[in-house]
Motif scaffolding. Sequence first.
Motif, PDB file in Angstrom:
ATOM      1  N   VAL A  97       0.832  -1.288   0.316  1.00  0.00           N
ATOM      2  CA  VAL A  97       0.093  -0.151  -0.386  1.00  0.00           C
ATOM      3  C   VAL A  97       0.792   1.178  -0.267  1.00  0.00           C
ATOM      4  CG1 VAL A  97      -1.971   0.845   1.211  1.00  0.00           C
ATOM      5  CG2 VAL A  97      -1.910  -1.511   1.167  1.00  0.00           C
ATOM      6  N   LYS A  98       2.071   0.353   1.327  1.00  0.00           N
ATOM      7  CA  LYS A  98       3.024   2.159   0.511  1.00  0.00           C
ATOM      8  C   LYS A  98       3.557   3.556  -0.230  1.00  0.00           C
ATOM      9  CE  LYS A  98       6.638   4.437   3.252  1.00  0.00           C
ATOM     10  NZ  LYS A  98       7.045   4.174   4.450  1.00  0.00           N
ATOM     11  N   ALA A  99       3.463   1.659  -1.321  1.00  0.00           N
ATOM     12  CA  ALA A  99       4.128   1.714  -2.401  1.00  0.00           C
ATOM     13  C   ALA A  99       2.982   2.394  -3.563  1.00  0.00           C
ATOM     14  CB  ALA A  99       5.071   0.524  -2.877  1.00  0.00           C
ATOM     15  N   MET A 100       1.925   2.002  -3.485  1.00  0.00           N
ATOM     16  CA  MET A 100       0.893   1.946  -4.356  1.00  0.00           C
ATOM     17  C   MET A 100       0.673   3.135  -4.047  1.00  0.00           C
ATOM     18  SD  MET A 100      -2.794   0.863  -4.419  1.00  0.00           S
ATOM     19  CE  MET A 100      -3.298   1.559  -2.615  1.00  0.00           C
ATOM     20  N   ILE A 101       0.764   4.085  -3.108  1.00  0.00           N
ATOM     21  CA  ILE A 101       0.907   5.508  -2.688  1.00  0.00           C
ATOM     22  C   ILE A 101       1.453   6.638  -3.530  1.00  0.00           C
ATOM     23  CG2 ILE A 101       0.358   7.715  -0.921  1.00  0.00           C
ATOM     24  CD1 ILE A 101      -0.839   5.213   0.708  1.00  0.00           C
ATOM     25  N   GLN A 102       3.167   5.874  -3.272  1.00  0.00           N
ATOM     26  CA  GLN A 102       3.929   6.636  -3.807  1.00  0.00           C
ATOM     27  C   GLN A 102       3.984   7.201  -4.696  1.00  0.00           C
ATOM     28  OE1 GLN A 102       7.056   4.107  -1.317  1.00  0.00           O
ATOM     29  NE2 GLN A 102       7.320   6.343   0.010  1.00  0.00           N
ATOM     30  N   GLU A 103       4.148   5.361  -5.707  1.00  0.00           N
ATOM     31  CA  GLU A 103       3.609   5.356  -7.581  1.00  0.00           C
ATOM     32  C   GLU A 103       2.414   6.155  -8.018  1.00  0.00           C
ATOM     33  OE1 GLU A 103       6.610   4.297  -9.060  1.00  0.00           O
ATOM     34  OE2 GLU A 103       7.026   4.006  -6.664  1.00  0.00           O
ATOM     35  N   SER A 104       1.721   5.992  -7.432  1.00  0.00           N
ATOM     36  CA  SER A 104       0.289   7.336  -7.692  1.00  0.00           C
ATOM     37  C   SER A 104      -0.255   8.302  -7.251  1.00  0.00           C
ATOM     38  CB  SER A 104      -0.735   6.932  -6.761  1.00  0.00           C
ATOM     39  OG  SER A 104      -0.864   5.290  -7.084  1.00  0.00           O
ATOM     40  N   GLU A 105       1.464   8.756  -6.449  1.00  0.00           N
ATOM     41  CA  GLU A 105       1.881  10.243  -6.577  1.00  0.00           C
ATOM     42  C   GLU A 105       2.522  11.063  -7.372  1.00  0.00           C
ATOM     43  OE1 GLU A 105       1.252  10.920  -1.585  1.00  0.00           O
ATOM     44  OE2 GLU A 105       2.924  10.178  -2.507  1.00  0.00           O
ATOM     45  N   LYS A 106       3.295  10.160  -7.828  1.00  0.00           N
ATOM     46  CA  LYS A 106       4.238  10.806  -9.232  1.00  0.00           C
ATOM     47  C   LYS A 106       3.451  10.980 -10.363  1.00  0.00           C
ATOM     48  CE  LYS A 106       8.024   7.526  -7.812  1.00  0.00           C
ATOM     49  NZ  LYS A 106       9.603   6.897  -8.195  1.00  0.00           N
ATOM     50  N   LEU A 107       2.456  10.324 -10.515  1.00  0.00           N
ATOM     51  CA  LEU A 107       1.051  11.364 -11.242  1.00  0.00           C
ATOM     52  C   LEU A 107       0.700  12.184 -11.948  1.00  0.00           C
ATOM     53  CD1 LEU A 107      -1.166   7.692 -12.101  1.00  0.00           C
ATOM     54  CD2 LEU A 107       0.794   8.452 -13.553  1.00  0.00           C
ATOM     55  N   SER A 108       0.527  12.639  -9.196  1.00  0.00           N
ATOM     56  CA  SER A 108       0.249  14.211 -10.199  1.00  0.00           C
ATOM     57  C   SER A 108       1.502  15.171 -10.525  1.00  0.00           C
ATOM     58  CB  SER A 108       0.046  14.151  -8.314  1.00  0.00           C
ATOM     59  OG  SER A 108      -1.075  14.088  -8.432  1.00  0.00           O
ATOM     60  N   TYR A 109       2.630  14.440  -9.704  1.00  0.00           N
ATOM     61  CA  TYR A 109       3.940  15.377 -10.161  1.00  0.00           C
ATOM     62  C   TYR A 109       4.360  15.782 -11.592  1.00  0.00           C
ATOM     63  CZ  TYR A 109       5.122  13.655  -5.601  1.00  0.00           C
ATOM     64  OH  TYR A 109       4.965  13.232  -4.200  1.00  0.00           O
ATOM     65  N   ILE A 110       4.062  14.072 -12.069  1.00  0.00           N
ATOM     66  CA  ILE A 110       3.813  14.885 -13.666  1.00  0.00           C
ATOM     67  C   ILE A 110       2.695  15.864 -14.123  1.00  0.00           C
ATOM     68  CG2 ILE A 110       3.538  13.549 -15.939  1.00  0.00           C
ATOM     69  CD1 ILE A 110       4.825  11.088 -14.550  1.00  0.00           C
ATOM     70  N   SER A 111       1.828  15.326 -13.687  1.00  0.00           N
ATOM     71  CA  SER A 111       1.067  16.463 -14.426  1.00  0.00           C
ATOM     72  C   SER A 111       1.067  18.097 -14.016  1.00  0.00           C
ATOM     73  CB  SER A 111      -0.473  15.798 -13.610  1.00  0.00           C
ATOM     74  OG  SER A 111      -0.596  15.970 -12.419  1.00  0.00           O
ATOM     75  N   LEU A 112       1.680  18.348 -12.700  1.00  0.00           N
ATOM     76  CA  LEU A 112       1.669  19.343 -12.732  1.00  0.00           C
ATOM     77  C   LEU A 112       3.020  19.876 -13.331  1.00  0.00           C
ATOM     78  CD1 LEU A 112       1.288  18.763  -7.946  1.00  0.00           C
ATOM     79  CD2 LEU A 112       0.251  19.997 -10.134  1.00  0.00           C
ATOM     80  N   ALA A 113       3.986  19.129 -12.969  1.00  0.00           N
ATOM     81  CA  ALA A 113       5.541  19.098 -14.372  1.00  0.00           C
ATOM     82  C   ALA A 113       5.083  20.145 -15.515  1.00  0.00           C
ATOM     83  CB  ALA A 113       6.155  17.714 -14.350  1.00  0.00           C
ATOM     84  N   ILE A 114       4.261  18.914 -16.117  1.00  0.00           N
ATOM     85  CA  ILE A 114       3.524  19.604 -17.251  1.00  0.00           C
ATOM     86  C   ILE A 114       3.197  21.169 -17.071  1.00  0.00           C
ATOM     87  CG2 ILE A 114       2.276  19.013 -19.661  1.00  0.00           C
ATOM     88  CD1 ILE A 114       3.043  15.945 -19.144  1.00  0.00           C
ATOM     89  N   GLN A 115       1.634  21.220 -16.378  1.00  0.00           N
ATOM     90  CA  GLN A 115       1.373  22.253 -16.277  1.00  0.00           C
ATOM     91  C   GLN A 115       1.671  23.185 -15.778  1.00  0.00           C
ATOM     92  OE1 GLN A 115      -1.862  21.069 -14.190  1.00  0.00           O
ATOM     93  NE2 GLN A 115      -3.505  23.065 -15.012  1.00  0.00           N
TER      94      GLN A 115
END
Length: 306
Positions: A194-212
């Motif tokens: 679960v911890k890894a799942m949350i960490q990897e999911s957060e990276k999707l947010s980082y990518i979206s924010l980096a592009i935006q």
Amino acid sequence: MLYKDLKIVTKSLGFLTIEDFAKYIGVTPKEILKWEQKEEVPYTISLIIHLLKGEKPLPNNSTLDNLVEECLPLATLLEEASSFPHKLEEMFLLQKELNDSTNGKNWELGINKFDKEINWLRCIHMEVAELIDSAPWKHWKNINAEPDMNNVHVELVDIWHFLMSYILQETNVPKAVSLVNTHCIYEANEEVDVKAMIQESEKLSYISLAIQTNNMPSFSGIERFIDQFFRCCKISGLSFTWLQKLYIGKNCLNKFRQDNGYKEGTYIKQWNGKEDNVVMINILKQTESVSFKDLYQKLDDAYKSL
């Protein structure tokens, strides 16, 4: 391999009948009957035959048994993978159709038919937050709760809707299929960290924010997005096959919502004490393969009974 070739090769391997071969590899007579009717043999069985060829003695070779057992998951995955481009094309076309219907033609320009801005990157960012909320990440509340993995998978499908839309905004259906295809071949984890799942999911947010925020070029961002999304699917135990089935279900539900007053605020989301998402998933689990049309009808019947 054709069925008539199977009959010949099984005898050359030392099996008296096809039934003996079937028993050895663990399939039923009903499955063999299907091969005969179609006059073809599944890829997995062909692979087993190639492994068996030249090996003596048979069928009491434990080393060979272990080899076959190890190869079966990969063979099954490769067999499924042959249908992935078609499934991807179907999903991208459905997504484009849904976006055309919901947002109007030329939504790729970033404005819908009501002159409202479309921001797929923000959509992904917000859905990631909902995914994380399906897990007990809060240190002050329900710290011993179990993650709601069914909802995690639903949220991943929601992210997939928006990620496909973003890809289509930047490219076209054939190119989209080409970009995604190789990322679909993976084995979903049976045990979820679960911890890894949350960490990897957060990276999707980082990518979206980096592009935006213009800190990452759009096209390289798409490639990062695709790779990271399927990494999240793998870690959360969501296979591509179930992702595709859930996508068809959620796409159909989204269309059903729009047709029944979702935008106007008159749609009823709770169906006899269950959220419409739950009803849709239950229908999918009870049906081996369901078409968009059949699922829409089942949802309509259930909604009318409220």
